[in-house]
Design a protein around this motif. Sequence first.
Motif, PDB file in Angstrom:
ATOM      1  N   ALA A 133       0.827  -1.222   0.000  1.00  0.00           N
ATOM      2  CA  ALA A 133       0.000   0.000   0.000  1.00  0.00           C
ATOM      3  C   ALA A 133       0.853   1.260   0.000  1.00  0.00           C
ATOM      4  N   ALA A 134       1.942   1.242   0.752  1.00  0.00           N
ATOM      5  CA  ALA A 134       2.809   2.429   0.836  1.00  0.00           C
ATOM      6  C   ALA A 134       3.601   2.661  -0.448  1.00  0.00           C
ATOM      7  N   LYS A 135       3.782   1.625  -1.251  1.00  0.00           N
ATOM      8  CA  LYS A 135       4.582   1.738  -2.473  1.00  0.00           C
ATOM      9  C   LYS A 135       3.766   2.111  -3.707  1.00  0.00           C
ATOM     10  N   ILE A 136       2.469   1.835  -3.678  1.00  0.00           N
ATOM     11  CA  ILE A 136       1.617   2.124  -4.839  1.00  0.00           C
ATOM     12  C   ILE A 136       1.535   3.629  -5.047  1.00  0.00           C
ATOM     13  N   GLY A 137       1.682   4.050  -6.295  1.00  0.00           N
ATOM     14  CA  GLY A 137       1.583   5.459  -6.641  1.00  0.00           C
ATOM     15  C   GLY A 137       0.345   5.754  -7.462  1.00  0.00           C
ATOM     16  N   LYS A 138      -0.026   7.004  -7.496  1.00  0.00           N
ATOM     17  CA  LYS A 138      -1.189   7.432  -8.283  1.00  0.00           C
ATOM     18  C   LYS A 138      -0.970   7.078  -9.748  1.00  0.00           C
TER      19      LYS A 138
END
Length: 173
Positions: free
Chosen positions: A47-52
């Motif tokens: 979750a922390a690595k996913i970008g827009k």
Amino acid sequence: MEQFTGKVWVLGDDIDTDIIIPTEYLAMKTIEDMKQYGFSPLRPELAAKIGKGDIIVAGKNFGCGSSREQAPEVVKALGIRCVIARSFARIFFRNAINNGLLLMEQPDLYDDVAEGDQITVTVNQAVHYNGKNYPIASLPDNLVEILNAGGLVKAMRKRNGLEKEEDHGTDHY
């Protein structure tokens, strides 16, 4: 045709709604509060690595399990532009569309793509990766209307004259 490019996150088969957002986080007040726990049973760091604008590519039966609407809402809140999978659980597919999250079925991309790669999507046409086109089925006009509005409620408000075009911003799929 709308076209966009995004970074790929690869997930496997049978990613159920308990993996997408575990039950213990459903009591949180908002989707924004929940999103940091997205996919935590499988990959706590994801979750922390996913970008827009990123894209999930998955195997078969994505979204199986319970019919909780928070699952597609969390995926969308994480910034995922679309999910491309071999197949989707039927109720997840409809919940995702109703919440303005674009889903596409494509049987072959999963075998070829690697996590971190960039793919380009031409909506209702194909996914482009490594010089190859992977055809995708066109969504019916009524589903495209829902996605373009940002979800079912917004689409119905717009259709019934209760919301102007500019009221929902640029929350297109």
